[in-house]
Write an enzyme that holds these catalytic residues in place. Structure first.
Site, PDB file in Angstrom:
ATOM      1  N   ARG A  52      24.528   6.937 -12.595  1.00 17.43           N
ATOM      2  CA  ARG A  52      24.379   5.495 -12.387  1.00 17.43           C
ATOM      3  C   ARG A  52      23.863   5.123 -11.002  1.00 17.43           C
ATOM      4  O   ARG A  52      23.098   4.172 -10.863  1.00 17.43           O
ATOM      5  CB  ARG A  52      25.699   4.763 -12.665  1.00 17.43           C
ATOM      6  CG  ARG A  52      26.856   5.179 -11.776  1.00 17.43           C
ATOM      7  CD  ARG A  52      28.000   4.182 -11.855  1.00 17.43           C
ATOM      8  NE  ARG A  52      28.495   4.064 -13.240  1.00 17.43           N
ATOM      9  CZ  ARG A  52      29.565   3.363 -13.568  1.00 17.43           C
ATOM     10  NH1 ARG A  52      30.241   2.737 -12.630  1.00 17.43           N
ATOM     11  NH2 ARG A  52      29.979   3.281 -14.801  1.00 17.43           N
ATOM     12  N   GLU A 111      40.842   0.514 -12.278  1.00 18.98           N
ATOM     13  CA  GLU A 111      39.745   0.319 -11.336  1.00 18.98           C
ATOM     14  C   GLU A 111      40.226  -0.205  -9.982  1.00 18.98           C
ATOM     15  O   GLU A 111      39.499  -0.164  -9.003  1.00 18.98           O
ATOM     16  CB  GLU A 111      38.704  -0.629 -11.945  1.00 18.98           C
ATOM     17  CG  GLU A 111      38.008   0.023 -13.123  1.00 18.98           C
ATOM     18  CD  GLU A 111      36.994  -0.884 -13.789  1.00 18.98           C
ATOM     19  OE1 GLU A 111      36.931  -2.068 -13.436  1.00 18.98           O
ATOM     20  OE2 GLU A 111      36.271  -0.398 -14.663  1.00 18.98           O
ATOM     21  N   SER A 125      37.032   7.371 -16.107  1.00 20.93           N
ATOM     22  CA  SER A 125      37.960   6.407 -15.525  1.00 20.93           C
ATOM     23  C   SER A 125      38.950   5.893 -16.573  1.00 20.93           C
ATOM     24  O   SER A 125      40.083   5.560 -16.259  1.00 20.93           O
ATOM     25  CB  SER A 125      37.205   5.237 -14.895  1.00 20.93           C
ATOM     26  OG  SER A 125      36.597   4.452 -15.893  1.00 20.93           O
ATOM     27  N   LEU A 126      38.514   5.839 -17.826  1.00 17.48           N
ATOM     28  CA  LEU A 126      39.431   5.414 -18.893  1.00 17.48           C
ATOM     29  C   LEU A 126      40.544   6.434 -19.082  1.00 17.48           C
ATOM     30  O   LEU A 126      41.724   6.082 -19.189  1.00 17.48           O
ATOM     31  CB  LEU A 126      38.667   5.246 -20.218  1.00 17.48           C
ATOM     32  CG  LEU A 126      37.736   4.034 -20.313  1.00 17.48           C
ATOM     33  CD1 LEU A 126      36.931   4.085 -21.599  1.00 17.48           C
ATOM     34  CD2 LEU A 126      38.533   2.744 -20.246  1.00 17.48           C
TER      35      LEU A 126
END
Length: 271
Positions: free
Chosen positions: A39, A124, A140-141
């Site tokens: 990203r 987050e 991250s989940l």
């Protein structure tokens, strides 16, 4: 003015291709994985191409994939785009990089506990050290689930030994007035967003971070002055919180003397 909403990065994983407004692919110039690049690489590539051409978006093209498969994988995005006249099975989607998450956050221990007693931070909001400087949606989940479980177990084990502060007085409104300055709050909020987008965005520099801090400090002083003499309301509290988070992001950005992950400073190019 079309509404802004999030087009998930999973679409690139599904096989969507990034294109310039001319229709030309461009990610092959930046990374061997092309539109599947990480990203931070993709965000900087889009930013560079838009800046170079004076354009404010590029396209994401998923029209070469099976239409039924596109609709079943991305039903919400399909419906939302359709509502503004874009059929993603036939039309390209105009996209631009956007910040929609916090990367970094409040440092926690293995139980999700912060340096403030009994305050836990998850997801987050937190900085666990489990993922690198270029956080990905999928890991991250998993991390959020693991740390939620850890925090729940830890708090449950301490609950019997926890006491609570009694008799906390109500908020004292004396000397304050109800503010009619909503326009000022809206304007200040826009200014914070503008400062962070323009100076603390995808590509940063020592100068841009310095400018951001200087401009933010004026907003901080104005907002504190307002807060001290008006009856608090949600908008004012949210603005104070935004300024606090913006300050921390700029402060940390100025302390990092390298480019790593999503933090890219042109004064410290990657080795």
């Amino acid at each position: 003015e079309k509404p802004n909403f999030l087009i998930t990065e999973a679409m690139r994983g599904f096989g969507a291709i990034l294109r310039l407004q001319s229709g030309e692919e461009f990610m092959d110039k930046y990374h061997p994985m092309k539109s599947l690049a990480p990203r931070d690489v993709v965000a900087r590539a889009i930013y560079r191409e838009m800046t170079r051409r004076g354009e404010d978006f590029v396209y994401l093209d998923v029209t070469h994939k099976d239409p039924d498969s596109v609709r079943s994988h991305f039903p919400n995005i399909y419906e939302k785009c359709l509502s503004i006249g874009i059929d993603i099975t036939k039309d390209w989607i105009p996209v631009t990089p956007a910040a929609h998450y916090c990367c970094g956050g409040v440092r926690v221990d293995t139980n999700g506990q912060t340096s403030i007693k009994r305050l836990y931070a998850l997801g987050e909001t937190s900085c666990t050290g489990l993922h690198g400087a270029n956080r990905l949606a999928s890991n991250s989940l998993i991390e959020a689930v693991v740390y939620a479980d850890q925090a729940a177990r830890h708090t449950a084990s301490l609950i019997d030994r926890t006491d609570f502060q009694e008799g906390i007085p109500d908020w004292d409104f004396e000397g304050t007035q109800h503010t009619e300055e909503m326009l000022m709050l809206i304007q200040s909020k826009r200014e914070v967003q503008s400062i962070m987008s323009n100076y603390v965005g995808i590509v940063r520099s020592n100068l841009s971070l310095k400018r951001a801090m200087r401009r933010l400090s004026i907003l901080f002083e104005e907002t504190e002055e307002l807060y001290n003499k008006t009856k608090p309301n949600r908008e004012l509290c949210e603005l104070r919180n935004m300024i606090a988070v913006a300050y921390l992001v700029i402060k940390q950005g100025r302390e990092i003397k390298e480019s790593v992950g999503c933090h890219y400073n042109i004064d410290y190019p990657k080795q």
